[in-house]
Design a protein around this motif. Structure first.
Motif, PDB file in Angstrom:
ATOM      1  N   ALA A 159      50.450  73.531  26.667  1.00  0.00           N
ATOM      2  CA  ALA A 159      51.727  73.279  26.668  1.00  0.00           C
ATOM      3  C   ALA A 159      52.555  73.643  27.714  1.00  0.00           C
ATOM      4  CB  ALA A 159      52.462  73.644  25.204  1.00  0.00           C
ATOM      5  N   ILE A 160      52.222  75.268  27.963  1.00  0.00           N
ATOM      6  CA  ILE A 160      53.222  75.741  29.110  1.00  0.00           C
ATOM      7  C   ILE A 160      52.853  74.843  30.231  1.00  0.00           C
ATOM      8  CG2 ILE A 160      53.463  78.039  30.599  1.00  0.00           C
ATOM      9  CD1 ILE A 160      53.000  79.377  27.725  1.00  0.00           C
ATOM     10  N   THR A 161      51.582  74.785  30.861  1.00  0.00           N
ATOM     11  CA  THR A 161      51.176  73.998  31.948  1.00  0.00           C
ATOM     12  C   THR A 161      51.903  72.704  31.802  1.00  0.00           C
ATOM     13  OG1 THR A 161      49.200  75.346  31.732  1.00  0.00           O
ATOM     14  CG2 THR A 161      49.390  73.167  33.374  1.00  0.00           C
ATOM     15  N   ALA A 162      51.903  71.896  30.638  1.00  0.00           N
ATOM     16  CA  ALA A 162      52.281  70.700  30.873  1.00  0.00           C
ATOM     17  C   ALA A 162      53.998  70.634  31.214  1.00  0.00           C
ATOM     18  CB  ALA A 162      52.261  69.835  29.668  1.00  0.00           C
ATOM     19  N   ALA A 163      54.762  71.584  30.484  1.00  0.00           N
ATOM     20  CA  ALA A 163      56.015  71.708  30.834  1.00  0.00           C
ATOM     21  C   ALA A 163      56.498  72.116  32.294  1.00  0.00           C
ATOM     22  CB  ALA A 163      56.689  72.768  29.789  1.00  0.00           C
ATOM     23  N   THR A 164      55.615  72.957  32.956  1.00  0.00           N
ATOM     24  CA  THR A 164      55.584  73.210  34.086  1.00  0.00           C
ATOM     25  C   THR A 164      55.502  72.150  35.130  1.00  0.00           C
ATOM     26  OG1 THR A 164      54.813  75.580  33.443  1.00  0.00           O
ATOM     27  CG2 THR A 164      54.825  74.967  35.925  1.00  0.00           C
ATOM     28  N   GLY A 169      59.469  81.959  38.680  1.00  0.00           N
ATOM     29  CA  GLY A 169      60.922  82.216  38.703  1.00  0.00           C
ATOM     30  C   GLY A 169      61.789  81.369  38.248  1.00  0.00           C
ATOM     31  N   ARG A 170      61.473  80.224  37.465  1.00  0.00           N
ATOM     32  CA  ARG A 170      62.041  79.148  37.213  1.00  0.00           C
ATOM     33  C   ARG A 170      61.927  79.013  35.419  1.00  0.00           C
ATOM     34  NH1 ARG A 170      60.913  74.532  40.358  1.00  0.00           N
ATOM     35  NH2 ARG A 170      62.503  73.409  39.194  1.00  0.00           N
ATOM     36  N   PRO A 171      62.990  78.655  34.841  1.00  0.00           N
ATOM     37  CA  PRO A 171      62.797  78.442  33.435  1.00  0.00           C
ATOM     38  C   PRO A 171      62.090  77.062  33.142  1.00  0.00           C
ATOM     39  CG  PRO A 171      64.825  78.375  33.616  1.00  0.00           C
ATOM     40  CD  PRO A 171      64.164  78.811  35.116  1.00  0.00           C
TER      41      PRO A 171
END
Length: 576
Positions: A318-323, A446-448
């Motif tokens: 999920a973190i990867t998909a959002a990134t 470095g970016r949300p």
């Protein structure tokens, strides 16, 4: 979930000895590592502060505290009325199987059972009084009191347990000899039986087509003449080995998925050593999932990928998909998450001890070792269900002398892995403690990033009896995305609910698809969704098919720069 048979006290490496010139912080770190051998990973000050808070409020509420004494007398009177047949017996909770055997219903053990249940109810009242205690502290006190009550239960005492007494009489004490043999067998670490990865587990045909310092990427050989052009990438959790999804041929999700006409890739994580202590959570994203996607693009061309993550691997997916959504990377076709949390505010009892104090203690322990061992991880999971997973199992194996025949899931369960020190503390602090992902404060490069940026179709699975990723916590993804979301609630627990192949008896699931913002709460969803018999795997396969293109020829096994290195299951999965 790791098995506690490999005792944390026995299995842990001793802390490094002090050396001349060591700083005070280093000496304290070694002290905490030594303490960990006896506290099983829990910070003594975390528990002490919780009890101090509770005790201070109890002392400042003398009349409520005095009332508890009166309540205790009332419980004894109630026991007397039960003994005289003037009041119905107290029934244990449905999840409590300690006194289920008929022998416990015979006199005098029936009165002992009633005394235990009434006493435990009184202790619950003690913990719930007085008012004003910090809610987290009260839950810690309740949890530790429950651990103590589970430990001192008469069902754990041979001369108070009628089942043990009957077994000893029937076998002339042979049950205790068998129990000792079981104990020695468990301590030897040979509880896998005849099961082993590459022999009769993780045997789906395939090739390792990529390897770096963190992962091996396995591409599985096609089993059909044509396949969906969109491959499936499976990202398992790294707290255990990947082959939970490739067990025996009859219940291997990977083998079954290949047979449905999909090209499947799976990440096999390396078992970290002390040399990997500085590996970060973002390394798992960049050198794990993203590196795998690069390899898949080289092998399968421009076809988009069905990204699939399980447990902590699902959170990482999920973190990867959002990134990727934030950065305009459109290589994903869909997102499937199994027993994976994205919001950690209701992450179950495991969250109780995720405090800054606890994480500071754990950081000292893991920094000393370089990693968190599987025995330490196992002890944390075992605590969540100590009655069933520790004490009841100990009674069966060591007092009754019953032998469990190893099976594939049990063999996987004791094939533990370590966790790099830095990564372990980062994911606990950033996800469990600070809940950065759900609150939009999780940064990559470095970016949300924001979960609401994910507009892919999502297939989300929770399991009814999950104590690691409670399904209501998993369900919360509905609150963070307006994407089309299909939620499946499966019978079983964190592992058995996912390994739920078609044809497995007594399986059921609930399924519902919602588009846009969802308004039903989890309990409303439960009431509005009817159970269906069978495996949720078939529903997932239908869902994938609707989001895949027309079948075509399978892609090659590997590609220039990603040529096959060895047969599946590879080498990393075999590392102890």
């Amino acid at each position: 979930m790791p098995d506690m048979n490999r005792s944390a006290i026995i299995a842990e490496p001793p802390p490094r000895p002090t050396v001349p010139g060591a700083s005070p912080a280093e000496v304290d770190r070694w002290l905490h590592a030594w303490e960990n051998r006896f506290t099983l990973g829990r910070s003594p000050s975390t528990v002490a502060l919780a009890y101090l808070d509770w005790a201070a409020h109890a002392a400042n509420a003398p009349f409520q505290t005095a009332e508890l004494a009166r309540s205790a007398v009332g419980q004894w009177r109630r026991l007397l009325r039960i003994a005289l047949g003037q009041e119905d017996k107290v029934a244990p909770p449905a999840s409590d199987h300690r006194f289920a055997a008929p022998a416990w219903q015979q006199h005098p053990f029936d009165l002992l059972t009633q005394a235990v249940l009434l006493g435990e109810a009184w202790w619950n009242d003690v913990v719930d009084n007085p008012a004003g205690v910090n809610p987290r502290h009260r839950r810690i006190v309740r949890f530790t009191v429950r651990q103590w009550l589970d430990m001192v239960s008469p069902s754990n005492v041979p001369w108070l347990n009628p089942e043990v007494i009957e077994a000893a009489q029937a076998s002339n004490g042979r049950n205790f000899v068998d129990g000792l043999i079981n104990l020695l067998h468990d301590q030897s670490g040979t509880t896998r039986g005849d099961f082993a990865a590459g022999r009769n587990l993780a045997v789906t045909p395939g090739k390792v087509v990529f390897r770096n310092a963190l992962i091996e990427l396995i591409q599985y050989a096609p089993a059909t003449a044509t396949v969906a052009p969109e491959p499936v990438l499976i990202v398992p959790a790294w707290i255990m080995k990947y082959y939970i999804l490739d067990l025996s041929p009859g219940n291997s999700m990977i083998r079954w998925l290949v047979a449905q006409g999909y090209t499947v890739f799976a990440i096999s994580w390396r078992n970290p050593t002390e040399a990997m202590h500085n590996t970060s959570l973002d390394d798992y994203r960049a050198k794990g999932v993203m590196a795998a996607l690069d390899a898949i693009r080289a092998i399968c061309g421009e076809a988009k990928v069905h990204a699939t993550g399980y447990c902590l691997g699902g959170t990482l997916t999920a973190i990867t998909a959002a990134t990727m959504a934030r950065d305009g990377d459109d290589r994903l076709a869909s997102l499937s998450l199994f027993a994976a949390q994205t919001d950690f505010t209701e992450a179950g009892e495991l969250q109780l001890f995720i405090t800054e104090d606890q994480l500071s203690f754990l950081a000292d322990v893991t920094e000393t070792q370089g990693f968190l061992s599987s025995a330490q991880m196992g002890s944390a999971f075992q605590m969540l269900q100590s009655n069933e997973l520790v004490w009841s199992r100990a009674v069966r194996r060591y007092l009754l002398g019953q032998r469990e025949h190893p099976f594939d899931l049990m063999a996987w369960n004791v094939d533990g892995t370590r966790l790099p020190a830095r990564m372990h503390i980062e994911y606990l602090r950033r996800l469990y403690l600070r809940n950065e992902l759900a609150e939009g404060r999780f940064e990559v490069d470095g970016r949300p990033l924001a979960l609401e940026d994910i507009h892919l179709p999502i297939f989300l699975v929770g399991t009814e009896q999950d104590h690691i990723a409670p399904w209501r916590s998993v369900y919360k993804l509905h609150l963070f995305t307006a994407a089309e979301l299909t939620f499946a609630l499966a019978s079983g627990g964190h592992n058995a609910g996912i390994v739920s192949e078609p044809g497995h008896p007594h399986r059921h699931f609930r399924l519902r698809t919602d588009s846009g913002r969802h308004t039903l709460g989890p309990d409303e969803w439960l009431a509005a969704t009817r159970p269906q018999d069978g495996s949720w795997w078939t529903a997932w396969a239908d869902w994938l098919k609707k989001r895949s293109s027309a079948p075509a020829e399978p892609p090659p096994m590997g590609a220039p720069g990603y040529l096959p290195l060895c047969d599946a299951p590879g080498t990393y999965v075999l590392e102890d």
